[in-house]
Design a protein around this motif. Structure first.
Motif, PDB file in Angstrom:
ATOM      1  N   GLN A 126      -5.541  -3.623  -8.136  1.00  0.00           N
ATOM      2  CA  GLN A 126      -5.687  -4.736  -9.081  1.00  0.00           C
ATOM      3  C   GLN A 126      -4.400  -5.547  -9.247  1.00  0.00           C
ATOM      4  O   GLN A 126      -4.435  -6.704  -9.646  1.00  0.00           O
ATOM      5  CB  GLN A 126      -6.113  -4.194 -10.466  1.00  0.00           C
ATOM      6  N   ASN A 127      -3.267  -4.951  -8.963  1.00  0.00           N
ATOM      7  CA  ASN A 127      -1.982  -5.577  -9.301  1.00  0.00           C
ATOM      8  C   ASN A 127      -1.670  -6.761  -8.402  1.00  0.00           C
ATOM      9  O   ASN A 127      -2.027  -6.790  -7.233  1.00  0.00           O
ATOM     10  CB  ASN A 127      -0.845  -4.556  -9.171  1.00  0.00           C
ATOM     11  N   GLY A 156       0.797  -1.221   0.000  1.00  0.00           N
ATOM     12  CA  GLY A 156       0.000   0.000   0.000  1.00  0.00           C
ATOM     13  C   GLY A 156       0.825   1.264   0.000  1.00  0.00           C
ATOM     14  O   GLY A 156       0.280   2.358  -0.203  1.00  0.00           O
ATOM     15  N   TRP A 157       2.140   1.151   0.193  1.00  0.00           N
ATOM     16  CA  TRP A 157       2.984   2.347   0.123  1.00  0.00           C
ATOM     17  C   TRP A 157       3.217   2.781  -1.317  1.00  0.00           C
ATOM     18  O   TRP A 157       3.551   3.933  -1.600  1.00  0.00           O
ATOM     19  CB  TRP A 157       4.344   2.085   0.779  1.00  0.00           C
ATOM     20  N   GLN A 158       3.000   1.853  -2.276  1.00  0.00           N
ATOM     21  CA  GLN A 158       3.390   2.055  -3.663  1.00  0.00           C
ATOM     22  C   GLN A 158       2.240   2.618  -4.499  1.00  0.00           C
ATOM     23  O   GLN A 158       1.065   2.451  -4.166  1.00  0.00           O
ATOM     24  CB  GLN A 158       3.881   0.733  -4.264  1.00  0.00           C
ATOM     25  N   GLN A 159       2.603   3.257  -5.607  1.00  0.00           N
ATOM     26  CA  GLN A 159       1.615   3.884  -6.480  1.00  0.00           C
ATOM     27  C   GLN A 159       0.645   2.863  -7.067  1.00  0.00           C
ATOM     28  O   GLN A 159      -0.558   3.094  -7.133  1.00  0.00           O
ATOM     29  CB  GLN A 159       2.322   4.644  -7.609  1.00  0.00           C
ATOM     30  N   GLY A 160       1.161   1.737  -7.505  1.00  0.00           N
ATOM     31  CA  GLY A 160       0.300   0.711  -8.083  1.00  0.00           C
ATOM     32  C   GLY A 160      -0.261  -0.175  -6.979  1.00  0.00           C
ATOM     33  O   GLY A 160       0.440  -1.030  -6.441  1.00  0.00           O
ATOM     34  N   SER A 197      -2.250  -3.065  -4.922  1.00  0.00           N
ATOM     35  CA  SER A 197      -2.395  -4.493  -5.186  1.00  0.00           C
ATOM     36  C   SER A 197      -3.844  -4.937  -5.005  1.00  0.00           C
ATOM     37  O   SER A 197      -4.685  -4.188  -4.496  1.00  0.00           O
ATOM     38  CB  SER A 197      -1.492  -5.295  -4.241  1.00  0.00           C
ATOM     39  N   ARG A 198      -4.087  -6.160  -5.373  1.00  0.00           N
ATOM     40  CA  ARG A 198      -5.432  -6.722  -5.219  1.00  0.00           C
ATOM     41  C   ARG A 198      -5.809  -6.908  -3.751  1.00  0.00           C
ATOM     42  O   ARG A 198      -6.982  -7.124  -3.432  1.00  0.00           O
ATOM     43  CB  ARG A 198      -5.532  -8.053  -5.946  1.00  0.00           C
ATOM     44  N   ASN A 199      -4.834  -6.840  -2.837  1.00  0.00           N
ATOM     45  CA  ASN A 199      -5.125  -6.925  -1.407  1.00  0.00           C
ATOM     46  C   ASN A 199      -5.423  -5.570  -0.788  1.00  0.00           C
ATOM     47  O   ASN A 199      -5.652  -5.474   0.423  1.00  0.00           O
ATOM     48  CB  ASN A 199      -3.941  -7.552  -0.665  1.00  0.00           C
ATOM     49  N   SER A 200      -5.426  -4.528  -1.589  1.00  0.00           N
ATOM     50  CA  SER A 200      -5.674  -3.185  -1.088  1.00  0.00           C
ATOM     51  C   SER A 200      -7.105  -3.035  -0.582  1.00  0.00           C
ATOM     52  O   SER A 200      -8.033  -3.694  -1.065  1.00  0.00           O
ATOM     53  CB  SER A 200      -5.417  -2.164  -2.204  1.00  0.00           C
ATOM     54  N   ASP A 241       0.435 -10.037 -10.142  1.00  0.00           N
ATOM     55  CA  ASP A 241       1.429 -10.814 -10.872  1.00  0.00           C
ATOM     56  C   ASP A 241       2.324  -9.957 -11.761  1.00  0.00           C
ATOM     57  O   ASP A 241       3.429 -10.378 -12.101  1.00  0.00           O
ATOM     58  CB  ASP A 241       0.742 -11.867 -11.742  1.00  0.00           C
ATOM     59  N   ASP A 242       1.853  -8.795 -12.161  1.00  0.00           N
ATOM     60  CA  ASP A 242       2.606  -7.974 -13.110  1.00  0.00           C
ATOM     61  C   ASP A 242       2.540  -6.515 -12.677  1.00  0.00           C
ATOM     62  O   ASP A 242       1.468  -5.992 -12.372  1.00  0.00           O
ATOM     63  CB  ASP A 242       2.022  -8.144 -14.519  1.00  0.00           C
ATOM     64  N   TRP A 243       3.704  -5.879 -12.660  1.00  0.00           N
ATOM     65  CA  TRP A 243       3.809  -4.491 -12.196  1.00  0.00           C
ATOM     66  C   TRP A 243       4.674  -3.703 -13.170  1.00  0.00           C
ATOM     67  O   TRP A 243       5.603  -4.248 -13.773  1.00  0.00           O
ATOM     68  CB  TRP A 243       4.464  -4.420 -10.813  1.00  0.00           C
ATOM     69  N   SER A 244       4.400  -2.411 -13.283  1.00  0.00           N
ATOM     70  CA  SER A 244       5.261  -1.525 -14.057  1.00  0.00           C
ATOM     71  C   SER A 244       6.264  -0.863 -13.128  1.00  0.00           C
ATOM     72  O   SER A 244       6.123  -0.897 -11.896  1.00  0.00           O
ATOM     73  CB  SER A 244       4.426  -0.447 -14.758  1.00  0.00           C
ATOM     74  N   LYS A 245       7.269  -0.241 -13.705  1.00  0.00           N
ATOM     75  CA  LYS A 245       8.249   0.489 -12.893  1.00  0.00           C
ATOM     76  C   LYS A 245       7.575   1.619 -12.132  1.00  0.00           C
ATOM     77  O   LYS A 245       7.897   1.888 -10.961  1.00  0.00           O
ATOM     78  CB  LYS A 245       9.360   1.039 -13.788  1.00  0.00           C
ATOM     79  N   GLU A 246       6.608   2.278 -12.778  1.00  0.00           N
ATOM     80  CA  GLU A 246       5.905   3.387 -12.141  1.00  0.00           C
ATOM     81  C   GLU A 246       5.080   2.917 -10.947  1.00  0.00           C
ATOM     82  O   GLU A 246       4.844   3.692 -10.003  1.00  0.00           O
ATOM     83  CB  GLU A 246       4.997   4.087 -13.164  1.00  0.00           C
ATOM     84  N   ASP A 247       4.619   1.661 -10.971  1.00  0.00           N
ATOM     85  CA  ASP A 247       3.852   1.127  -9.843  1.00  0.00           C
ATOM     86  C   ASP A 247       4.658   1.165  -8.552  1.00  0.00           C
ATOM     87  O   ASP A 247       4.082   1.209  -7.458  1.00  0.00           O
ATOM     88  CB  ASP A 247       3.433  -0.321 -10.117  1.00  0.00           C
ATOM     89  N   TRP A 248       5.982   1.125  -8.673  1.00  0.00           N
ATOM     90  CA  TRP A 248       6.840   1.023  -7.492  1.00  0.00           C
ATOM     91  C   TRP A 248       7.429   2.364  -7.064  1.00  0.00           C
ATOM     92  O   TRP A 248       8.426   2.408  -6.356  1.00  0.00           O
ATOM     93  CB  TRP A 248       7.937  -0.012  -7.726  1.00  0.00           C
ATOM     94  N   GLN A 249       6.754   3.438  -7.455  1.00  0.00           N
ATOM     95  CA  GLN A 249       7.063   4.748  -6.876  1.00  0.00           C
ATOM     96  C   GLN A 249       6.182   4.964  -5.648  1.00  0.00           C
ATOM     97  O   GLN A 249       5.094   4.390  -5.543  1.00  0.00           O
ATOM     98  CB  GLN A 249       6.801   5.856  -7.906  1.00  0.00           C
TER      99      GLN A 249
END
Length: 697
Positions: free
Chosen positions: A375-376, A360-364, A366-369, A378-386
């Motif tokens: 929604q994320n 929950g700290w990250q921009q993208g 997750s499905r556990n949010s 299995d697959d994440w973008s680099k921007e998701d991890w800002q």
């Protein structure tokens, strides 16, 4: 073989170093110069200052001949002609065999070891065996790489029932690659097999043991560890399969060991023929092997000193008292800058050293949010991890500054992209390296892992290796084993520690004695300092437990629940800022514990007393040297104010105990039969942490 017997005679005269030397030295590293890999005549010798392993060279396709410990213990495999690596259908002679060795180091923070490389060919198949020889270890590890092309086939087959009449000859053919072969000297060997369980969201008994006797017919059984003993032999042996657990293994055929009158062998190298690349080495599984005396203590000490040699426990890197807010089940609904600043303040007051921002700290998201936008997985973008732009509008600038001021490390949750078997491993590694360089973040909880293919495992290893290499080994990967097909307890151990359990009062699946039992059972065979073990906010969800439940979290003192975690890396699985004022009374306990944590964890930690049930006496012993260590004792819910507890002391040893934490008092005692020591604790659900010294007569 004559050379081997000559070596044995010479060896027994020359080497006088006792197995106990490691303990006498208080765990100090022995000299790397004692580690050797050499060929003498037709014999390969792999050795350090504690043990020597002899093989017939056989062109590189080595044949076990003898293992000798420098206390005089030895096992000689007379007449053995079986190679250590058994490929189904292989009748080819090894060619091109050569041996090289080099001194290596996992990272600048770790001790050096000798890496011996044995390379040879079987037709167009090339085999590379890597043997790691650690100075302080009675066990040597072997792991395998293959490349080229193979004319041999192996894989998954349906097993036979083995229930035909004894007059009918039934031969079980090897359908997987065998490794770690141990020839048996006679028919009187007994093997204790230890099987381990992960996916702890679904399992609450994590260690299972079974004993087998060598027999005419082959017996197949599961497990990562085999301890074999024989009353007619002066030594027992230890075989540790270094692989994921059972069903998480690649190409698993339903068992890990095969035993009969003649041999005990590990089965399953973690590679299938289709995994082998023509031009590139592909790493399979491996094993560690060694011998010890027939005593349980010596076997477990030998196993543990090997496990501790793989990754050195570094006080500044590996020891922590960490908190993670996910345990209160708010998920990421409160995750934002202001909340984390409050958590930092509460952590400082309580004596916490690390604060982990979970999912929950990250921009993208997750499905556990808790957010529907999540929604994320299995697959994440680099921007998701800002850092999330709304939750942390200035990135981590404010929380990093406040955490540094409070003396607390910020840690992060991370879920590598699974797409195409973790094909984006290098990008993900760079993301973590950037957080290390920019914010000094060096503890990453790795979640969502699934060894769904061999390539997934290989790419994850590349990810971890790159991060360690580019951070000089300063990073700790906190590897989650709560679900899925993951690394277990004997694989990827060089990368950090293990997040063992998700337990929640919200669902009534957290009982302190459950957690104590799991740690106690694992502690016999796995270093406890490699686990993060949780304690929860006991003041939440009392209504989720039956009325009058004397073992419910609300009935168990908060300090006692924390004490359960002291032989591990304690994990405050909660939102610290929501704790009641009375919880702060444990701050002095945690601060005092920090003074002793590194010393406790540097010892060999083994279970003592009874298996925890919630109603007995139990605990742990950290053996620092032959004379010193620590004892952690628990009086569970019972009426006995004093109890004799089995320990690892020898009969008639006189021991002086000093009280460090809890309800115990200083005392002296003489160990009875079985190492029993009488401990006193004033009330049910109390504990005592003691240091001890064994006194001279």
């Amino acid at each position: 073989m004559k050379n081997i017997e000559v070596f044995l005679k010479i060896h027994s005269r020359i080497f006088l170093i006792l197995f106990g030397a490691f303990l006498t030295m208080g765990g100090r590293a022995q000299k790397i110069e004692g580690c050797k890999a050499l060929i003498k005549g037709d014999t390969l010798i792999l050795r350090n200052d504690l043990t020597s392993h002899y093989y017939l060279w056989n062109g590189g396709d080595i044949i076990p001949a003898m293992i000798v410990n420098n206390d005089g213990g030895a096992l000689l495999f007379r007449g053995n002609k079986l190679t250590d690596l058994a490929i189904p259908g292989d009748t080819l002679k090894a060619t091109g065999g050569h041996l090289t060795s080099t001194i290596k180091r996992l990272s600048p923070k770790d001790d050096p070891y000798l890496e011996a490389s044995i390379v040879y060919e079987k037709g167009e198949l090339q085999i590379r065996r890597i043997v790691n020889i650690y100075p302080n270890s009675l066990l040597l590890s072997h792991h395998f790489h293959l490349k080229g092309q193979t004319q041999f086939t192996w894989g998954l087959v349906q097993g036979t029932t083995g229930r035909e009449m004894i007059e009918k000859k039934v031969v079980k053919k090897l359908v997987q690659v065998g490794m770690g072969l141990f020839p048996l000297s006679n028919r009187h060997w007994k093997v204790k097999a230890v099987e381990f369980v992960e996916a702890t969201d679904h399992n609450n008994t994590l260690v299972q043991q079974q004993e087998y006797l060598a027999f005419l017919r082959k017996t197949d059984f599961q497990g990562n560890l085999a301890l074999a003993s024989n009353p007619t032999e002066p030594a027992s042996f230890i075989l540790l399969k270094e692989s994921p657990l059972s069903e998480s293994q690649h190409g698993y055929n339903g068992f890990d060991f095969r035993l009969d009158y003649n041999v005990l062998q590990i089965v399953g190298i973690g590679l299938l023929p289709q995994d082998i690349q023509v031009e590139r080495w592909t790493r399979g599984y491996g094993y560690a092997i060694g011998i010890a005396s027939n005593s349980d203590k010596d076997q477990l000490m030998a196993l543990r000193t090997y496990q501790k040699a793989i990754r050195k426990l570094d006080q500044g890197r590996d020891n922590m008292i960490i908190s993670n807010t996910w345990g209160d089940r708010s998920r990421d609904s409160r995750m934002n800058e202001q909340f984390i600043l409050e958590e930092i303040k509460a952590a400082e007051e309580l004596g916490i050293t690390h604060l982990q921002l979970d999912d929950g700290w990250q921009q993208g998201l997750s499905r556990n949010s808790a957010s529907k936008a999540g929604q994320n997985w299995d697959d994440w973008s680099k921007e998701d991890w800002q850092p999330h732009q709304d939750r942390f509008p200035k990135g981590f600038q404010r929380i990093a500054k406040q955490a540094q001021k409070a003396g607390i490390e910020i840690c992060l949750w991370f879920n590598p992209s699974k797409a195409n078997s973790y094909a984006l491993w290098e990008r993900d590694a760079d993301i973590l390296i950037d957080y290390y360089k920019k914010w000094k973040i060096r503890v990453f909880k790795i979640d969502g892992v699934d060894f769904g293919s061999k390539q997934s495992e290989l790419n994850l290893r590349k990810l971890f290796d790159k991060v360690l290499r580019e951070t000089n080994g300063d990073v700790v990967f906190n590897l989650d084993v709560t679900a899925g097909h993951r690394m277990g307890y004997h694989y990827f151990t060089e990368y950090g520690n293990i997040f063992l359990e998700n337990r929640y009062t919200d669902w009534g699946n957290y009982y302190p004695h459950f957690t104590l039992r799991n740690l106690w059972m694992l502690s016999r065979y796995v270093p406890t300092e490699r686990f993060q073990i949780e304690f929860l906010n006991k003041w939440r969800n009392g209504h989720r437990y039956p009325d009058g439940d004397v073992l419910a979290p609300s009935s168990v003192p908060f300090e006692y629940q924390i004490a359960i975690t002291l032989m591990s890396q304690p994990l405050a699985w909660m939102e610290l800022s929501r704790l009641p004022e009375e919880a702060k009374s444990v701050s002095e306990v945690l601060r005092t514990y920090q003074k002793w944590q590194n010393s406790i964890h540097n010892g060999v930690i083994l279970p003592i007393g009874q298996e925890p049930t919630g109603f007995g006496w139990t605990g742990f012993q950290s053996i620092m040297s032959k004379k010193e260590g620590f004892i952690l004792v628990f009086r569970e819910q019972n009426e006995l104010s004093e109890c004799d507890i089995d320990t690892w002391f020898e009969k008639d040893e006189k021991v002086k105990f000093e009280a460090l934490l809890g309800s115990g008092n200083a005392f002296q005692s003489v160990a009875k039969e079985g190492g029993k020591i009488g401990f006193k604790l004033p009330q049910a659900l109390s504990y005592g942490l003691f240091s001890y010294v064994i006194l001279e007569d």
